[in-house]
Write a protein that holds these residues in place. Structure first.
Motif, PDB file in Angstrom:
ATOM      1  N   ILE A 519       1.501  -1.258   0.342  1.00 58.44           N
ATOM      2  CA  ILE A 519      -0.503   0.016  -0.179  1.00 58.44           C
ATOM      3  C   ILE A 519       1.380   1.063  -0.202  1.00 58.44           C
ATOM      4  O   ILE A 519       0.736   2.394  -1.152  1.00 58.44           O
ATOM      5  N   PHE A 520       1.847   1.051   0.915  1.00 58.58           N
ATOM      6  CA  PHE A 520       2.603   1.851   0.693  1.00 58.58           C
ATOM      7  C   PHE A 520       3.580   2.209  -0.060  1.00 58.58           C
ATOM      8  O   PHE A 520       3.839   3.828  -0.990  1.00 58.58           O
ATOM      9  N   ASP A 521       4.018   1.882  -1.301  1.00 58.25           N
ATOM     10  CA  ASP A 521       4.308   1.940  -2.390  1.00 58.25           C
ATOM     11  C   ASP A 521       3.447   1.813  -3.579  1.00 58.25           C
ATOM     12  O   ASP A 521       3.490   3.216  -4.569  1.00 58.25           O
ATOM     13  N   VAL A 522       2.319   1.720  -3.529  1.00 60.50           N
ATOM     14  CA  VAL A 522       0.736   2.667  -4.686  1.00 60.50           C
ATOM     15  C   VAL A 522       0.945   3.737  -4.137  1.00 60.50           C
ATOM     16  O   VAL A 522       0.578   4.823  -4.614  1.00 60.50           O
ATOM     17  N   TRP A 523       0.918   3.940  -2.880  1.00 63.05           N
ATOM     18  CA  TRP A 523       0.892   5.936  -2.876  1.00 63.05           C
ATOM     19  C   TRP A 523       2.628   5.931  -3.148  1.00 63.05           C
ATOM     20  O   TRP A 523       2.301   7.371  -3.238  1.00 63.05           O
ATOM     21  N   HIS A 524       3.277   6.016  -2.935  1.00 61.79           N
ATOM     22  CA  HIS A 524       4.094   6.144  -3.581  1.00 61.79           C
ATOM     23  C   HIS A 524       4.399   6.527  -5.189  1.00 61.79           C
ATOM     24  O   HIS A 524       4.790   7.366  -5.644  1.00 61.79           O
ATOM     25  N   GLU A 525       3.696   5.638  -5.314  1.00 56.16           N
ATOM     26  CA  GLU A 525       3.684   5.434  -7.160  1.00 56.16           C
ATOM     27  C   GLU A 525       2.188   6.439  -7.376  1.00 56.16           C
ATOM     28  O   GLU A 525       2.705   6.986  -8.463  1.00 56.16           O
ATOM     29  N   ASP A 526       1.445   6.600  -6.433  1.00 51.41           N
ATOM     30  CA  ASP A 526       0.314   7.574  -7.094  1.00 51.41           C
ATOM     31  C   ASP A 526       0.682   9.354  -7.187  1.00 51.41           C
ATOM     32  O   ASP A 526       0.046   9.543  -8.063  1.00 51.41           O
ATOM     33  N   GLN A 527       1.917   9.234  -6.657  1.00 46.17           N
ATOM     34  CA  GLN A 527       2.475  10.588  -7.339  1.00 46.17           C
ATOM     35  C   GLN A 527       3.044  10.744  -8.278  1.00 46.17           C
ATOM     36  O   GLN A 527       2.790  12.350  -8.973  1.00 46.17           O
ATOM     37  N   PHE A 528       3.096   9.446  -8.915  1.00 44.72           N
ATOM     38  CA  PHE A 528       3.290  10.232 -10.300  1.00 44.72           C
ATOM     39  C   PHE A 528       2.659  10.839 -11.145  1.00 44.72           C
ATOM     40  O   PHE A 528       2.782  11.393 -12.416  1.00 44.72           O
ATOM     41  N   ASP A 529       1.279  10.611 -10.973  1.00 44.17           N
ATOM     42  CA  ASP A 529       0.114  10.710 -11.887  1.00 44.17           C
ATOM     43  C   ASP A 529       0.116  12.743 -11.687  1.00 44.17           C
ATOM     44  O   ASP A 529      -0.324  13.856 -12.647  1.00 44.17           O
ATOM     45  N   PHE A 530       0.076  13.133 -10.146  1.00 49.45           N
ATOM     46  CA  PHE A 530      -0.396  14.533  -9.757  1.00 49.45           C
ATOM     47  C   PHE A 530       1.130  15.580 -10.254  1.00 49.45           C
ATOM     48  O   PHE A 530       0.937  16.640 -10.135  1.00 49.45           O
ATOM     49  N   HIS A 531       2.381  14.783 -10.726  1.00 52.79           N
ATOM     50  CA  HIS A 531       3.317  15.918 -11.416  1.00 52.79           C
ATOM     51  C   HIS A 531       2.854  16.505 -12.218  1.00 52.79           C
ATOM     52  O   HIS A 531       3.225  17.388 -12.826  1.00 52.79           O
ATOM     53  N   SER A 532       2.147  16.265 -13.010  1.00 43.20           N
ATOM     54  CA  SER A 532       1.673  16.771 -14.433  1.00 43.20           C
ATOM     55  C   SER A 532      -0.241  17.699 -13.878  1.00 43.20           C
ATOM     56  O   SER A 532       0.272  18.552 -14.312  1.00 43.20           O
ATOM     57  N   PHE A 533      -0.785  16.839 -13.201  1.00 41.77           N
ATOM     58  CA  PHE A 533      -2.198  17.052 -12.530  1.00 41.77           C
ATOM     59  C   PHE A 533      -2.062  18.400 -12.203  1.00 41.77           C
ATOM     60  O   PHE A 533      -2.782  19.526 -12.413  1.00 41.77           O
ATOM     61  N   SER A 534      -1.465  18.139 -10.907  1.00 43.09           N
ATOM     62  CA  SER A 534      -1.638  20.022 -10.505  1.00 43.09           C
ATOM     63  C   SER A 534      -0.691  20.749 -11.527  1.00 43.09           C
ATOM     64  O   SER A 534      -1.435  22.152 -10.207  1.00 43.09           O
ATOM     65  N   LEU A 535       0.034  20.919 -12.127  1.00 35.20           N
ATOM     66  CA  LEU A 535       0.525  21.623 -12.991  1.00 35.20           C
ATOM     67  C   LEU A 535      -0.795  22.025 -14.303  1.00 35.20           C
ATOM     68  O   LEU A 535      -1.315  23.469 -14.036  1.00 35.20           O
TER      69      LEU A 535
END
Length: 835
Positions: A519-535
């Motif tokens: 689950i913590f690995d998933v949380w770590h991977e989930d940030q990937f999409d936010f690098h572009s989404f947040s911008l």
């Protein structure tokens, strides 16, 4: 350069790309096959086909085809880009970055490749590379604000505040007209620029800039908070006071505003002269709003003596008259002060015995109010005597029983009764009682989850899952447990795993703890999409907070709790590899004749299981696309009981997956350092073991476990079969001095024993060291261990630790039974001492 295609096939290739982007994979494969029939070695088409296959969970075939595509066309940026995407899909970011860089050599100005490369560089925190990629993207598309903002973010994360601010400023200067007030992206960018200025240390300029942009900010609260913070930091107390009073007018229940307001007024809770002023301050806010709780509760933290008694009396009467169930949880933090605890106890006992006013603050008698007040008082006292700082379980039981006589169907009262049983050690009755409370209100999710937790504490795994199933999507793949995994219900998975540890079902326990790590690995991977989404969405400040939170993700208590337990299991496996085969462990207990029969039977069962496994693999392809009742694709769990995890050849290496993040991100976690020492000592990494030991000693020098580990470390390095390298030996000699090289370990342990003669945990550690130094002292240790139960302040947990020590020493069952009997005479309700 990509291989050219005729016009017709070129059109087909463009439709192939569109089909992939639109997730129309069947149409995409059809188009790819049409092109490859005429041009079987066309690399770009093979690469796109590989991409589609990968999206259909055919990763091996995709990699094989993509490598063939690269062989056919090494100079195609599409092939290299796809190769990078395939590596990214299996989380091998380093290889993906290499592939992207090859693609950029061929097509240096491709925005798609640059974007994918930048996202990966941010994911692995390669900020220098991220800056370079973002600069190229900004130069290619300077008209997009998000490209400028992204470059500023890159500099900010790399710690270059001046350049980050300069980038944002440069873009603002290119604007021909000021964006409208409703422009969210502009509002966020200006506040983001302000936080960069503040983080650079120039608070004065940050305040000046904020005053310029605050009127146009859409996040009014954040702007006001920043302004108040800057004013306080600059020592402009009067303006800061005004700012915090403005914030309190907006939200008078937020304690942080009150804390900062106290600083602006220069009032200290430790200064007796300021107490009266503080009291007047909070009274002024309490008088403004009759429903305000914070202004009435906060003064209880700093008032003392008669002033405290008067204030807490008013506060308690107010809450108890209203029948507020959370009254005790709200004030129990005051119990850290014994005097305040005594005052509260005296007052509430007075309410219980006061028959004239029934506790009414005005001395009025009202039937409903009186009855409600009486029940509230009894409920408070039940919780009071159940609380660890004022525990008297006999009295707690008396008060809760009186309440249950009045209202036997109260969920709160039954839950408190269950909690009292839990603290008495009777987990069986606690589980039964809270299940009764759950049945009184089956629509209450909170009591349902509490019930499941108590059932797990009683090792009722199936009952707990059945309880949880009342609020899960049971039609999902894997049923209730599958849904709990999907919903990342970590508290359940941890409790479930710990229940299996108590039952010595090591495989299932490892399965649950590994699920937590996943689950913590998933949380770590989930940030990937936010690098572009947040911008894209312009939410930069929230994005920066997320990145910083992710950097410390694995110091979360849920991860450390699961990781420590998992490491302990792997340590057991390293000590006793037979634990990975439960059947073998059971066989060891049989006599030779019975054992031979059992081994023959086990062999037949093994052959049968291997045959079934082969059939299972044959059907795996069909199952991969099968659907659950809710329409989701089934994910086949090839190791539902954790047997494969348990049968690892290198348990200590497997333990490092859990240990390394803890030691790196939770260096102040004592348990992590203790298990880290154990792992590194067994791996014969003596410097790492010493580092863990010294870190633990800095955290808690008097921890009893460290005494054991110090002695064992001294033993280990003094009994080496081969000498250590000279540099390692020198570091250990200089750093590890207690016990000294020539110390008499037995005398060293006796000194420790004498120093901590009244501490159960320290005595247990000393007896364990005595056993390790001299096995012949076992019977004496067993007797001394039993005497620890006579200490006045020994706890159930410490008594349970003593029982575990007897098992570790392989004591006779008769000795264990004597220990259990003595412990049970002291904690009659505790189920752990019932055989």
């Amino acid at each position: 350069m990509p291989q050219p295609l005729p016009s017709k096939e070129q059109t087909l290739f463009r439709s192939l790309v569109k089909h992939y982007e639109g997730k129309q994979y069947k149409k995409g494969l059809k188009a790819a096959e049409q092109i490859l029939r005429k041009h079987p070695n066309h690399g770009d088409t093979q690469a796109m086909k590989a991409l589609i296959l990968n999206s259909q969970n055919q990763g091996d075939e995709a990699f094989t085809l993509c490598k063939l595509a690269l062989k056919n066309d090494m100079k195609s940026h599409i092939c290299w880009h796809v190769y990078g995407l395939l590596w990214r899909s299996v989380k091998n970011y380093e290889e993906a970055i290499k592939a992207y860089k090859f693609a950029l050599r061929i097509e240096p100005n491709s925005l798609n490749i640059l974007r994918d490369l930048a996202l990966l560089q941010c994911q692995i925190r390669d900020y220098e590379g991220y800056i370079e990629s973002r600069r190229k993207m900004m130069q290619e598309r300077p008209q997009l604000r998000q490209n400028w903002t992204a470059l500023a973010v890159a500099y900010h994360l790399a710690g270059n505040f001046a350049e980050a601010e300069n980038i944002l400023k440069t873009y603002e200067e290119t604007l021909k007209q000021t964006p409208p007030k409703t422009d969210l992206e502009h509002s966020e960018a200006t506040l983001y620029k302000n936080t960069i200025i503040a983080e650079s240390g120039d608070t004065e300029r940050a305040l000046k800039h904020l005053d310029e942009v605050v009127r146009n900010s859409l996040d009014r609260t954040a702007a006001l908070e920043l302004r108040a913070k800057y004013l306080l930091k600059l020592g402009r107390s009067q303006e800061a006071e005004k700012a915090y009073r403005t914030l309190l007018d907006r939200n008078s229940e937020y304690r942080a505003y009150f804390d900062e307001l106290e600083k602006t007024l220069g009032l200290s809770r430790s200064n007796a002269a300021d107490i009266e002023k503080l009291k007047e301050l909070y009274e002024s806010y309490a008088n403004k709003n009759e429903r305000n709780d914070a202004a009435r509760r906060i003064p209880l933290d700093f008032l003392k003596g008669d002033a405290f008694k008067t204030a807490v009396d008013q506060y308690l009467r107010r809450k108890l008259n209203k029948g507020v169930p959370s009254t005790f949880p709200n004030i129990k933090s005051l119990y850290r002060d014994p005097e305040k605890k005594a005052v509260i106890e005296e007052l509430v006992l007075g309410y219980a015995s006061d028959k004239q006013t029934n506790g009414s603050a005005q001395g009025e008698v009202n039937g409903d109010t009186s009855d409600r007040f009486e029940q509230s008082v009894l409920y408070f006292l039940a919780q009071h005597y159940n609380y660890v700082r004022s525990r008297d379980l006999k009295k707690a039981n008396e008060y809760i029983d009186r309440l249950l006589e009045k209202d036997p169907k109260s969920v709160d009262y039954n839950q408190t009764k269950a909690r009292i049983y839990k603290h008495a050690g009777d987990v069986q009755k606690a589980s039964e009682t809270i299940n009764h409370a759950r049945e009184l209100d089956e629509r209450d999710r909170y009591i349902n989850t509490k019930c499941a937790k108590y059932q797990l504490r009683n090792n009722e795994n199936e009952n707990a899952l059945n309880t949880m199933s009342k609020f899960t999507r049971n039609e999902t793949v894997g049923g209730p447990l599958g849904d709990l995994h999907d919903m990342q219900c970590m508290w359940y998975l941890i409790e479930d795993g710990e229940a299996y540890v108590r039952q010595q079902k090591w495989g299932l326990a490892l399965k649950r703890f590994t699920a937590i790590a996943d689950i913590f690995d998933v949380w770590h991977e989930d940030q990937f999409d936010f690098h572009s989404f947040s911008l894209r969405k312009g939410q930069i400040r929230a994005y920066i907070d997320m990145v910083r939170w992710e950097d410390h993700l694995r110091d979360h208590p849920f991860f450390t709790r699961a990781a420590v337990q998992a490491v302990k299991i792997y340590l057991k496996l390293a000590d006793n590899p037979r634990l990975s085969n439960a059947d073998q462990t059971d066989l060891d207990k049989l006599d030779p004749v019975e054992r031979k029969k059992a081994e023959k039977k086990a062999k037949k069962e093994r052959e049968k299981a291997e045959k079934a496994e082969a059939e299972k693999k044959a059907a795996a392809a069909a199952k991969a696309t099968a659907k659950g009742d809710d329409g989701e694709t089934k994910k086949e769990d090839t190791d539902p009981s954790g047997e494969k995890l348990l049968q690892t050849k290198e348990p200590l290496e497997a333990a490092l997956r859990f240990l390394r993040p803890m030691l790196e991100l939770s260096p102040l976690n004592l348990e992590a350092q203790i298990v880290g020492f154990e792992v590194h000592l067994k791996r014969e990494k003596y410097l790492l073991a010493l580092k863990c030991l010294q870190s633990a000693q800095e955290i808690e020098p008097e921890n009893p476990k460290l005494h054991e580990q110090s002695v064992r470390f001294r033993q280990a390095i003094s009994k080496l079969s081969e000498p250590l390298p000279s540099q390692v030996s020198q570091v250990i000699k200089e750093s590890f001095t207690t016990p000294s090289t020539d110390a008499d370990l037995e005398a060293f342990n006796n000194d420790f024993l004498e120093k901590h003669s009244q501490s159960a945990s320290h005595l247990q550690s000393a007896y364990n060291v005595r056993y390790l130094l001299d096995n012949s002292s076992k019977s004496q240790n067993e007797e001394d261990l039993k005497k620890i139960l006579d200490l006045s302040d020994v706890t159930i947990e410490q008594a349970e630790a003593g029982l575990a020590l007897l098992s570790e020493w392989k004591s006779d069952e008769e000795v264990k039974d004597d220990y259990r009997a003595k412990a049970a005479s002291r904690w009659s309700g505790a189920t752990v001492f019932k055989k």
